[in-house]
Design an enzyme around this catalytic site. Structure first.
Site, PDB file in Angstrom:
ATOM      1  N   ASP A 206      -5.610   0.923   4.063  1.00 36.12           N
ATOM      2  CA  ASP A 206      -4.206   1.262   3.815  1.00 36.12           C
ATOM      3  C   ASP A 206      -3.452   1.270   5.137  1.00 36.12           C
ATOM      4  O   ASP A 206      -4.030   1.031   6.196  1.00 36.12           O
ATOM      5  CB  ASP A 206      -4.084   2.619   3.113  1.00 36.12           C
ATOM      6  CG  ASP A 206      -2.874   2.699   2.179  1.00 36.12           C
ATOM      7  OD1 ASP A 206      -1.795   2.198   2.563  1.00 36.12           O
ATOM      8  OD2 ASP A 206      -3.007   3.253   1.079  1.00 36.12           O
ATOM      9  N   GLY A 232      -4.252  -1.311   7.945  1.00 37.57           N
ATOM     10  CA  GLY A 232      -3.640  -2.627   7.937  1.00 37.57           C
ATOM     11  C   GLY A 232      -2.568  -2.702   6.858  1.00 37.57           C
ATOM     12  O   GLY A 232      -2.377  -1.760   6.088  1.00 37.57           O
ATOM     13  N   ASP A 233      -1.892  -3.838   6.811  1.00 40.00           N
ATOM     14  CA  ASP A 233      -0.830  -4.093   5.844  1.00 40.00           C
ATOM     15  C   ASP A 233      -1.313  -5.178   4.898  1.00 40.00           C
ATOM     16  O   ASP A 233      -1.575  -6.306   5.320  1.00 40.00           O
ATOM     17  CB  ASP A 233       0.437  -4.546   6.584  1.00 40.00           C
ATOM     18  CG  ASP A 233       1.634  -4.742   5.675  1.00 40.00           C
ATOM     19  OD1 ASP A 233       1.438  -5.081   4.496  1.00 40.00           O
ATOM     20  OD2 ASP A 233       2.769  -4.572   6.144  1.00 40.00           O
ATOM     21  N   PHE A 234      -1.447  -4.852   3.618  1.00 42.61           N
ATOM     22  CA  PHE A 234      -2.035  -5.855   2.725  1.00 42.61           C
ATOM     23  C   PHE A 234      -1.119  -7.041   2.450  1.00 42.61           C
ATOM     24  O   PHE A 234      -1.531  -8.037   1.866  1.00 42.61           O
ATOM     25  CB  PHE A 234      -2.582  -5.243   1.431  1.00 42.61           C
ATOM     26  CG  PHE A 234      -1.621  -4.439   0.580  1.00 42.61           C
ATOM     27  CD1 PHE A 234      -0.422  -4.963   0.136  1.00 42.61           C
ATOM     28  CD2 PHE A 234      -1.966  -3.148   0.177  1.00 42.61           C
ATOM     29  CE1 PHE A 234       0.422  -4.227  -0.683  1.00 42.61           C
ATOM     30  CE2 PHE A 234      -1.127  -2.401  -0.640  1.00 42.61           C
ATOM     31  CZ  PHE A 234       0.076  -2.954  -1.064  1.00 42.61           C
ATOM     32  N   HIS A 252       1.126  -2.997  -9.942  1.00 41.08           N
ATOM     33  CA  HIS A 252       2.347  -2.747 -10.723  1.00 41.08           C
ATOM     34  C   HIS A 252       3.567  -2.431  -9.854  1.00 41.08           C
ATOM     35  O   HIS A 252       4.688  -2.393 -10.363  1.00 41.08           O
ATOM     36  CB  HIS A 252       2.108  -1.651 -11.774  1.00 41.08           C
ATOM     37  CG  HIS A 252       2.052  -0.255 -11.239  1.00 41.08           C
ATOM     38  ND1 HIS A 252       2.227   0.849 -12.059  1.00 41.08           N
ATOM     39  CD2 HIS A 252       1.839   0.257  -9.996  1.00 41.08           C
ATOM     40  CE1 HIS A 252       2.127   1.948 -11.353  1.00 41.08           C
ATOM     41  NE2 HIS A 252       1.885   1.619 -10.097  1.00 41.08           N
TER      42      HIS A 252
END
Length: 343
Positions: A206, A232-234, A252
């Protein structure tokens, strides 16, 4: 002779005034009433003194919670003694690991007033949360405030705890050794996985501001040897490679193109035979039974720019488009399911 069922306004009135019951429960949670009663039954006067309540409506409030099934009672009014039901004692006592009240706290403190603008959202297609006033994306606002972030993380854990436990026990992990939870938040999902499947090593992935909160949670549970935290940044970074990639209430939040992008990143991170697991309130394909899933999708209108909940048929279409070979659906707790795609 057929018996005709007479029309009744009961269901209309129950749903139309449903916010009365909802706000009564949310207020009780916000005041820690159920945590107070987890220590033992108390008289109305004791509750009044502990929570600083006024004489007026004291017993209406407490007896409404009895009638709604959240408290039990002996005696009446001045002679009344109240205690938690089995469900509230397990799920709404803050001192128990089974506490799910975080999502209810967030509903009370954030979501409740935003839903007042549902009609505007339906007409404009725009979010109706904090971003409505200052234009900032909602997740940026949450992640920028440590108190809001902590509340959000515990809220998400609360609403998902039953699903995490069920999945960790019902899914067959025998052919897998590693798992990466994308958008892993406080690491609760990873924790339940390793507690029920000691041979699995989990990575909870995350954003960087989440890591200190997750570290405290994992250390408190003495699981730091079994759960690795990765920041990290997905959207920007590749997913860490693992035998299983999981996403709980992540897809969602985003529109269809971003959903496809995240599914494709999961595909690339998995080995042949690996599994993508998406835990959501999967809407039934007929779109007529899972009311919670449909209402959650409306909540995505309130909270996000393009997010929506989806059916298993939608999931099948997206995963097939990316290259996954097969899918299955595993029912979890309540209205939630695990949609699983195999590479």
């Amino acid at each position: 002779m057929e018996t005709q069922i007479k029309p009744s306004p009961a269901a209309i009135l129950q749903i139309g005034t449903g916010f009365w019951a909802s706000k009564t429960l949310l207020t009780a949670v916000n005041m820690n009433l159920f945590t107070l009663l987890a220590n033992g039954e108390k008289s109305g006067q004791d509750i009044q003194a502990k929570l600083g309540l006024h004489n007026r409506s004291l017993y209406d409030f407490l007896d409404a919670l009895v009638a709604l099934g959240f408290l039990s009672r002996t005696g009446i009014k001045e002679t009344a003694v109240y205690k938690n039901t089995e469900d509230t004692n397990l799920f709404l006592d803050k001192n128990k690991p089974s506490y799910i009240g975080g999502i209810l706290e967030m509903a009370n403190n954030r979501l409740y007033p935003f839903w007042n603008d549902l009609e505007e959202g339906l007409k404009t297609g725009l979010p109706q949360n904090e971003s409505k006033n200052n234009g900032q994306p909602p997740f940026e606002l949450i992640y920028a405030d440590p108190a809001k972030l902590s509340e959000f993380i515990h809220a998400m854990a609360g609403v998902q705890t039953g699903n995490f436990i069920t999945f960790s026990k019902e899914f067959d992990f025998s052919n897998y050794k590693t798992l990466c939870d994308i958008g892993g938040s406080g690491g609760h999902f990873s924790a339940h996985i390793v507690m029920n499947n000691p041979h699995i090593h989990c990575t909870s992935f995350d954003l960087l501001p989440v890591e200190p909160i997750a570290k405290d949670i994992i250390n408190t549970m003495n699981l730091s040897d079994n759960v690795t935290l990765a920041s990290g940044d997905f959207f920007e970074d590749d997913f860490p490679k693992a035998d299983i990639i999981t996403m709980g209430n992540v897809l969602h939040d985003w529109g269809e193109q971003d959903k496809l992008m995240l599914i494709e990143k999961a595909y690339r991170a998995l080995p042949i035979g690996g599994a993508l697991v998406v835990i959501e309130n999967i809407i039934d394909d007929a779109r007529s039974k899972n009311a919670f899933g449909l209402l959650m999708s409306l909540n995505m209108l309130i909270e996000t720019e393009k997010g929506f909940d989806f059916t298993f048929e939608d999931f099948n279409k997206w995963t097939k488009q990316v290259g996954f070979k097969s899918t299955t659906l595993l029912p979890l707790a309540g209205p939630a399911s695990a949609a699983i795609a195999y590479k």
